[in-house]
Design a protein around this motif. Structure first.
Motif, mmCIF file in Angstrom:
data_model
loop_
_atom_site.group_PDB
_atom_site.id
_atom_site.type_symbol
_atom_site.label_atom_id
_atom_site.label_comp_id
_atom_site.label_asym_id
_atom_site.label_seq_id
_atom_site.Cartn_x
_atom_site.Cartn_y
_atom_site.Cartn_z
ATOM 1 N N ASP A 52 3.523 47.125 -20.926
ATOM 2 C CA ASP A 52 4.768 46.374 -21.033
ATOM 3 C C ASP A 52 4.763 45.174 -20.087
ATOM 4 N N GLU A 53 5.175 44.022 -20.617
ATOM 5 C CA GLU A 53 5.164 42.796 -19.811
ATOM 6 C C GLU A 53 6.177 42.835 -18.673
ATOM 7 N N ARG A 54 7.250 43.622 -18.816
ATOM 8 C CA ARG A 54 8.218 43.725 -17.728
ATOM 9 C C ARG A 54 7.575 44.347 -16.487
ATOM 10 N N LEU A 56 4.260 44.456 -15.963
ATOM 11 C CA LEU A 56 3.216 43.515 -15.560
ATOM 12 C C LEU A 56 3.771 42.433 -14.640
ATOM 13 N N ASN A 57 4.869 41.820 -15.057
ATOM 14 C CA ASN A 57 5.453 40.723 -14.284
ATOM 15 C C ASN A 57 6.037 41.214 -12.963
ATOM 16 N N HIS A 58 6.626 42.407 -12.985
ATOM 17 C CA HIS A 58 7.203 42.963 -11.759
ATOM 18 C C HIS A 58 6.115 43.206 -10.710
ATOM 19 N N LYS A 60 3.225 41.728 -10.449
ATOM 20 C CA LYS A 60 2.752 40.431 -9.954
ATOM 21 C C LYS A 60 3.765 39.802 -8.996
ATOM 22 N N ASP A 61 5.067 40.041 -9.265
ATOM 23 C CA ASP A 61 6.112 39.485 -8.403
ATOM 24 C C ASP A 61 6.046 40.052 -6.987
ATOM 25 N N GLU A 65 -1.747 43.624 -8.265
ATOM 26 C CA GLU A 65 -2.616 43.294 -9.391
ATOM 27 C C GLU A 65 -2.234 44.178 -10.576
ATOM 28 N N LEU A 68 -2.312 44.053 -18.667
ATOM 29 C CA LEU A 68 -1.656 44.530 -19.881
ATOM 30 C C LEU A 68 -2.699 45.215 -20.757
#
Length: 235
Positions: A52-54, A56-58, A60-61, A65, A68
């Protein structure tokens, strides 16, 4: 051993959707797990494997590392294998850390890596001696029985072993951390889910079903996995 640690984190959990992103005292579960793995003295690289991209982005935020992966993997370990294949790096050992263990002890990871360095087992995991009647009966607490060579015989959500002639609740609680030597990964990733695995919803039974030895290292670390929203209060 050069070690890659992968944390599988699936968003669409049946019992607890969005579980990796749930906040525990203001910090997400997946960040808590990631920070604990960072404290390991023997893990050389850490990456979250998610569908899930949510997530993934969290990751990275907060500076972690992440990668996806395919959303259709039958188990978390299959997700870890995808990351291992993609990186194509010279790692001797792949460690799979569950993404719902926010109080994971980094010493537990290091003890498993030590165990794999010192033993010929192709796969390794951890277990803790326990004697809590409620956990013995709890299907969310996975139990393991093993032989004198510390090779797993079976894992189950049912109370094992069964005490026929005396009242007892002594058992070994399986701690859901796995380690795989690089030479066995290619063989494992070709295996199809087995009936025992599907019946118990325990991926490690696929490997036992196909005659792969799983070494069991003992630890005093107590697993506190989050399976339901109610488990947050217990934690």
């Amino acid at each position: 051993m050069k070690t890659l640690t992968v944390i599988p984190a699936r968003y669409a959990s049946t019992r607890f959707p969005g579980k990796p992103l749930v906040l525990i005292d203001g910090v997400s579960m997946i960040e808590r797990v990631y920070r604990q793995v960072q404290k390991s003295k023997k893990s050389n690289a850490i990456i979250v494997a998610t569908d899930d991209e949510r997530i993934l982005n969290h990751v990275k935020d907060f500076g972690g590392e992440a990668m996806l992966t395919n959303a259709n993997h039958p188990s978390g370990t299959d997700r870890c294998f995808e990351v291992y294949d993609y990186l194509n790096a010279d790692f001797d050992l792949l460690v799979n850390v569950q993404g719902d263990e926010p109080k994971l002890a980094p010493e537990a990871i290091d003890s498993l890596i030590d165990f794999m360095e010192q033993n010929p087992m192709p796969i390794g995991t951890l277990a803790r001696k326990a004697n809590e009647p409620s956990e013995y009966q709890n299907s969310n607490t996975v139990k393991v029985v093993f032989n004198k060579q510390q090779q797993a015989l079976y894992f189950s959500r049912s109370p094992i072993p069964f005490y026929r002639d005396k009242a007892s609740s002594e058992f070994y609680q399986h701690i859901g951390i796995y380690a795989f030597k690089k030479e066995v990964i290619e063989e494992l990733r070709k295996l199809q889910p087995s009936k025992l695995e599907q019946n118990e919803s325990l991926e490690q039974l696929r490997w036992l079903d196909n005659s792969f030895n799983i070494g069991v290292e003992l630890t005093t670390y107590r697993s506190q996995g989050i399976d339901t929203p109610e488990d947050i209060n217990k934690l």
